[in-house]
Design a protein around this motif. Structure first.
Motif, mmCIF file in Angstrom:
data_model
loop_
_atom_site.group_PDB
_atom_site.id
_atom_site.type_symbol
_atom_site.label_atom_id
_atom_site.label_comp_id
_atom_site.label_asym_id
_atom_site.label_seq_id
_atom_site.Cartn_x
_atom_site.Cartn_y
_atom_site.Cartn_z
ATOM 1 N N UNK A 62 -26.889 -11.725 17.761
ATOM 2 C CA UNK A 62 -28.057 -12.118 18.650
ATOM 3 C C UNK A 62 -27.890 -11.978 19.935
ATOM 4 N N UNK A 63 -28.983 -11.408 20.599
ATOM 5 C CA UNK A 63 -29.008 -10.897 21.864
ATOM 6 C C UNK A 63 -28.476 -12.088 22.788
ATOM 7 N N UNK A 64 -28.844 -13.401 22.735
ATOM 8 C CA UNK A 64 -28.305 -14.457 23.750
ATOM 9 C C UNK A 64 -26.792 -14.721 23.496
ATOM 10 N N UNK A 65 -26.168 -14.338 22.437
ATOM 11 C CA UNK A 65 -24.870 -14.356 22.269
ATOM 12 C C UNK A 65 -23.984 -13.299 22.442
ATOM 13 N N UNK A 66 -24.514 -11.876 22.732
ATOM 14 C CA UNK A 66 -23.895 -10.814 22.762
ATOM 15 C C UNK A 66 -22.690 -10.825 23.811
ATOM 16 N N UNK A 67 -23.037 -11.428 25.113
ATOM 17 C CA UNK A 67 -21.918 -11.563 26.039
ATOM 18 C C UNK A 67 -20.588 -12.296 25.377
ATOM 19 N N UNK A 68 -21.073 -13.417 24.916
ATOM 20 C CA UNK A 68 -19.774 -14.224 24.355
ATOM 21 C C UNK A 68 -19.172 -13.558 23.105
ATOM 22 N N UNK A 69 -19.849 -13.019 22.179
ATOM 23 C CA UNK A 69 -19.284 -12.207 21.251
ATOM 24 C C UNK A 69 -18.323 -11.218 21.792
ATOM 25 N N UNK A 70 -18.607 -10.499 22.688
ATOM 26 C CA UNK A 70 -17.788 -9.197 23.297
ATOM 27 C C UNK A 70 -16.515 -9.902 23.685
ATOM 28 N N UNK A 71 -16.556 -10.816 24.632
ATOM 29 C CA UNK A 71 -15.501 -11.560 24.966
ATOM 30 C C UNK A 71 -14.639 -11.776 23.738
ATOM 31 N N UNK A 72 -15.168 -12.516 22.929
ATOM 32 C CA UNK A 72 -14.374 -13.062 21.612
ATOM 33 C C UNK A 72 -13.837 -11.702 20.824
ATOM 34 N N UNK A 73 -14.454 -10.718 20.697
ATOM 35 C CA UNK A 73 -14.163 -9.247 19.912
ATOM 36 C C UNK A 73 -12.899 -8.819 20.779
ATOM 37 N N UNK A 74 -13.162 -8.636 22.232
ATOM 38 C CA UNK A 74 -12.033 -8.159 22.819
ATOM 39 C C UNK A 74 -10.648 -8.918 22.922
ATOM 40 N N UNK A 75 -10.894 -10.170 22.926
ATOM 41 C CA UNK A 75 -9.471 -11.025 22.642
ATOM 42 C C UNK A 75 -9.031 -10.813 21.174
ATOM 43 N N UNK A 76 -9.951 -10.549 20.227
ATOM 44 C CA UNK A 76 -9.277 -10.560 18.932
ATOM 45 C C UNK A 76 -8.619 -9.200 18.902
ATOM 46 N N UNK A 77 -9.032 -8.089 19.580
ATOM 47 C CA UNK A 77 -8.372 -6.792 19.532
ATOM 48 C C UNK A 77 -6.864 -6.856 20.201
ATOM 49 N N UNK A 78 -6.842 -7.757 21.237
ATOM 50 C CA UNK A 78 -5.691 -8.028 21.643
ATOM 51 C C UNK A 78 -4.649 -8.708 20.962
ATOM 52 N N UNK A 79 -5.074 -9.781 19.987
ATOM 53 C CA UNK A 79 -4.449 -10.246 18.885
ATOM 54 C C UNK A 79 -3.998 -9.334 18.100
ATOM 55 N N UNK A 80 -4.948 -8.461 17.436
ATOM 56 C CA UNK A 80 -4.347 -7.497 16.625
ATOM 57 C C UNK A 80 -3.315 -6.544 16.837
ATOM 58 N N UNK A 81 -3.762 -6.070 18.218
ATOM 59 C CA UNK A 81 -2.541 -5.238 18.982
ATOM 60 C C UNK A 81 -1.105 -5.777 18.965
ATOM 61 N N UNK A 82 -1.029 -6.852 19.210
ATOM 62 C CA UNK A 82 0.352 -7.864 19.044
ATOM 63 C C UNK A 82 0.982 -7.794 17.797
ATOM 64 N N UNK A 83 0.062 -8.286 16.781
ATOM 65 C CA UNK A 83 0.550 -8.349 15.163
ATOM 66 C C UNK A 83 0.839 -6.921 14.697
ATOM 67 N N UNK A 84 0.214 -5.862 15.193
ATOM 68 C CA UNK A 84 0.285 -4.606 14.816
ATOM 69 C C UNK A 84 1.743 -3.947 15.205
ATOM 70 N N UNK A 85 2.028 -4.195 16.593
ATOM 71 C CA UNK A 85 3.287 -3.962 17.213
ATOM 72 C C UNK A 85 4.304 -4.551 16.516
ATOM 73 N N UNK A 86 4.365 -5.894 16.247
ATOM 74 C CA UNK A 86 5.368 -6.748 15.577
ATOM 75 C C UNK A 86 5.522 -6.235 14.111
ATOM 76 N N UNK A 87 4.730 -5.607 13.188
ATOM 77 C CA UNK A 87 4.585 -5.222 12.091
ATOM 78 C C UNK A 87 5.357 -3.776 12.279
ATOM 79 N N UNK A 88 5.053 -3.173 13.147
ATOM 80 C CA UNK A 88 5.690 -1.742 13.265
ATOM 81 C C UNK A 88 7.089 -1.816 13.603
#
Length: 236
Positions: A190-216
């Protein structure tokens, strides 16, 4: 009523027809930023239950990203009259999202429409219906997701509606929603939620990067899953 005072809202459309004005989507910088967020991460940030089901990409490159505000079209299955009209209304970067009822008996777009899409600098197409002229769509420059394909061409009789709420392959889409598509699928924000979803998506990628590094590094956290199993009463 004179033509200069007639508004879209006041028009008495024939049954099955409606043409609403284009709706602006999110700000250009927000749209551009979403090109760096995978659809899977966006979906995770939006509760993992939103997105199209059963579409496939018809452009050749897996790393192609479709991203832009939605211009929505609902057509009678197998008819593309209103798709042609919508292409007269789009702006560069828009994504045409078409509710064709999931019907694949007749193609809604083909190579000639692709030529128009390229000339209009469309951001791409998402179609709950069929396409044809696959070799042309496989060329670079115009992302396309669709339900299926057939050589059988469309009629151009209508009815149809433009810029209304639609359902496309199991996903609700409003005019102006931000549409993002990649090799994993297509999602509407939704256009009205895009900025917030962008913030959440970026935070999720940071979280995934840590999990990936720990797995490796062999440091995966067993308690991450054991805690869930403990909560269910399993003796682990």
């Amino acid at each position: 009523m004179s033509s200069d005072t007639t508004t879209t809202a006041s028009l008495q459309w024939p049954a099955g027809y409606r043409i609403n004005p284009r709706v602006d989507g999110p700000a250009a910088d927000v749209v551009a930023a979403f090109r760096e967020i995978p659809v899977a991460a966006i979906g995770d940030a939006m509760s993992r239950n939103i997105g199209t089901i059963g579409l496939r990409q018809y452009h050749a490159r897996l790393d192609t990203v479709l991203c832009g505000p939605a211009v929505t079209v609902r057509v009678r299955p197998g008819d593309n009259l209103m798709i042609h009209k919508a292409l007269m209304m789009v702006q560069p970067g828009d994504v045409l999202v078409i509710d064709g009822g999931g019907d694949v008996a007749q193609a809604l777009v083909g190579g000639l429409i692709r030529t128009t899409c390229v000339a209009k600098k469309l951001g791409g197409l998402v179609i709950d219906g069929a396409v044809r002229d696959l070799c042309e769509w496989a060329e670079e420059g115009m992302p396309l997701f669709a339900k299926g394909h057939t050589h059988r061409g469309p009629s151009k009789d209508g009815p149809g509606e433009i810029n209304i709420p639609i359902s496309c392959a199991g996903m609700a889409v409003l005019p102006g929603d931000l549409i993002v598509g990649d090799a994993d699928g297509v999602i509407a924000i939704p256009a009205a939620e895009a900025a917030r979803v962008l913030e959440l998506g970026r935070a999720h990628l940071v979280k995934e990067a840590k999990i990936r590094a720990d797995n490796e590094a062999g440091r995966s956290d067993p308690e991450r899953f054991d805690a869930t199993l403990h909560a269910k009463g399993l003796p682990v």
